[in-house]
Design an enzyme around this catalytic site. Structure first.
Site, PDB file in Angstrom:
ATOM      1  N   ILE A 127       0.835  -1.201   0.000  1.00 22.20           N
ATOM      2  CA  ILE A 127       0.000   0.000   0.000  1.00 22.20           C
ATOM      3  C   ILE A 127       0.875   1.260   0.000  1.00 22.20           C
ATOM      4  O   ILE A 127       0.630   2.202  -0.770  1.00 22.20           O
ATOM      5  CB  ILE A 127      -0.953  -0.008   1.206  1.00 22.20           C
ATOM      6  CG1 ILE A 127      -2.035  -1.082   1.019  1.00 22.20           C
ATOM      7  CG2 ILE A 127      -1.591   1.365   1.410  1.00 22.20           C
ATOM      8  CD1 ILE A 127      -2.917  -1.303   2.236  1.00 22.20           C
ATOM      9  N   MET A 157       2.408   1.590  -3.470  1.00 24.88           N
ATOM     10  CA  MET A 157       1.418   1.916  -4.485  1.00 24.88           C
ATOM     11  C   MET A 157       0.939   3.359  -4.353  1.00 24.88           C
ATOM     12  O   MET A 157       0.771   4.068  -5.355  1.00 24.88           O
ATOM     13  CB  MET A 157       0.220   0.972  -4.361  1.00 24.88           C
ATOM     14  CG  MET A 157      -0.916   1.268  -5.327  1.00 24.88           C
ATOM     15  SD  MET A 157      -0.566   0.754  -7.023  1.00 24.88           S
ATOM     16  CE  MET A 157      -1.021  -0.981  -6.906  1.00 24.88           C
ATOM     17  N   GLU A 158       0.729   3.807  -3.138  1.00 24.13           N
ATOM     18  CA  GLU A 158       0.121   5.117  -2.938  1.00 24.13           C
ATOM     19  C   GLU A 158       1.076   6.277  -3.204  1.00 24.13           C
ATOM     20  O   GLU A 158       0.683   7.266  -3.831  1.00 24.13           O
ATOM     21  CB  GLU A 158      -0.431   5.220  -1.510  1.00 24.13           C
ATOM     22  CG  GLU A 158      -1.595   4.291  -1.213  1.00 24.13           C
ATOM     23  CD  GLU A 158      -2.869   4.671  -1.948  1.00 24.13           C
ATOM     24  OE1 GLU A 158      -2.916   5.746  -2.581  1.00 24.13           O
ATOM     25  OE2 GLU A 158      -3.832   3.880  -1.896  1.00 24.13           O
ATOM     26  N   THR A 159       2.308   6.186  -2.713  1.00 28.58           N
ATOM     27  CA  THR A 159       3.204   7.347  -2.822  1.00 28.58           C
ATOM     28  C   THR A 159       4.634   6.986  -3.223  1.00 28.58           C
ATOM     29  O   THR A 159       5.522   7.822  -3.088  1.00 28.58           O
ATOM     30  CB  THR A 159       3.274   8.125  -1.481  1.00 28.58           C
ATOM     31  OG1 THR A 159       3.835   7.265  -0.473  1.00 28.58           O
ATOM     32  CG2 THR A 159       1.899   8.604  -1.048  1.00 28.58           C
ATOM     33  N   TYR A 217      -7.025  -2.521  -8.331  1.00 30.83           N
ATOM     34  CA  TYR A 217      -6.133  -2.070  -7.253  1.00 30.83           C
ATOM     35  C   TYR A 217      -6.046  -3.140  -6.173  1.00 30.83           C
ATOM     36  O   TYR A 217      -4.956  -3.491  -5.702  1.00 30.83           O
ATOM     37  CB  TYR A 217      -6.653  -0.758  -6.671  1.00 30.83           C
ATOM     38  CG  TYR A 217      -5.821  -0.186  -5.538  1.00 30.83           C
ATOM     39  CD1 TYR A 217      -4.972   0.891  -5.762  1.00 30.83           C
ATOM     40  CD2 TYR A 217      -5.896  -0.701  -4.247  1.00 30.83           C
ATOM     41  CE1 TYR A 217      -4.216   1.428  -4.730  1.00 30.83           C
ATOM     42  CE2 TYR A 217      -5.140  -0.176  -3.213  1.00 30.83           C
ATOM     43  CZ  TYR A 217      -4.306   0.888  -3.462  1.00 30.83           C
ATOM     44  OH  TYR A 217      -3.552   1.407  -2.432  1.00 30.83           O
TER      45      TYR A 217
END
Length: 272
Positions: A129, A132-134, A259
């Site tokens: 996570i 993937m996010e940042t 996702y």
């Protein structure tokens, strides 16, 4: 990059409740599909926010918010979630996330073992996570969080969905967790793992024990992410692939099926 070592005592819960109940009815502010009515809407929404418990600093941040045209453009153009799983993972750099994720896990074994011991969430899921996010904090956004989230609340497309997150953002300003100038993603997500503000308010954890919750601090952000998943029903020791008990919890983090599957695949590879 070395994370602050976590202990059970320092990973104490600091969860704020998002109190949206009101004692008397207040007319909902009218939504709009262009920026023309945004300032009038802010004045209406301020009354709702005040009834919901938002105080002076939060109301001042609302008054200073500007209509975020770039946020509306991004909201209308979320193409990547319509890609096939293979294309989505290539575009989002899954192999890079896995390789870097394995190195991060190996470099900080105590951090991730503490998170799993306390919250029951394996390292691979949290790391996937974060990546993937940042890109592990490499880019956390450059949009004004309060402007973005209030614009989405004003916009008629998904106003009801974003309203608690707008209230959450204003309460976070009141409590000093963010400011009126804090930058985040196009949809108002903030920090290392891109929490929507209402979720940040509800599930935030002071992971490093410094007395405040800072989603731009890795330790706090990762602990908060693990806490979110646990509170949403994560079952320690159970699987998280499609069809297994914890896959439904990944769905709580992001509604896009592509996702969810990507996170499950990358997490398993990181945890090999």
């Amino acid at each position: 990059m070395t994370l602050t070592a976590l202990t059970k005592s320092s990973l104490r819960f600091a969860i704020f409740g998002l109190a949206l109940g009101v004692a008397s009815p207040v007319a909902a502010a009218s939504c709009g599909n262009t920026g023309a009515g945004f300032n009038a809407w802010k004045a209406e929404f301020a009354r709702e926010a005040q009834k919901a418990g938002v105080q002076q600093r939060g109301l001042q941040a609302l008054a200073a918010a500007r209509y975020a045209s770039s946020t509306i453009a991004a909201d209308r153009n979320q193409k990547s979630f319509r890609y096939s799983l293979d294309k989505f993972m290539k575009i989002r750099g899954a192999d890079t996330i896995v390789n870097q994720g394995r190195r991060r896990k190996a470099a900080n074994p105590q951090v991730f073992s503490a998170l799993e011991r306390i919250y029951g969430v394996p390292a691979g899921v949290i790391i996937a996570i974060h990546g993937m996010e940042t890109g592990f904090g490499g880019f956390m956004g450059k949009s004004n969080v309060v402007s973005a989230i209030t614009t989405l609340t004003y916009d008629c497309r998904r106003s009801d969905f974003f309203k608690p997150h707008a209230i959450g953002a204003l309460k976070l300003v009141d409590r000093g967790a963010i400011t009126a100038n804090t930058k985040g993603a196009k949809h108002g997500e903030l920090g290392h793992t891109q929490f929507l503000p209402g979720n940040a308010l509800t599930y935030g954890v002071d992971g490093n024990g410094d007395g405040r919750i800072d989603f731009y601090n890795q330790t706090d952000a990762l602990a908060s992410t693990a806490n979110f998943l646990r509170q949403k029903g994560w079952r320690p020791g159970q699987g998280y692939q499609p069809g297994q008990p914890n896959f439904a919890v990944i769905k709580q983090w992001n509604a896009a099926t592509v996702y969810q599957k990507a996170i499950a695949i990358m997490a398993a590879r990181i945890d090999q």
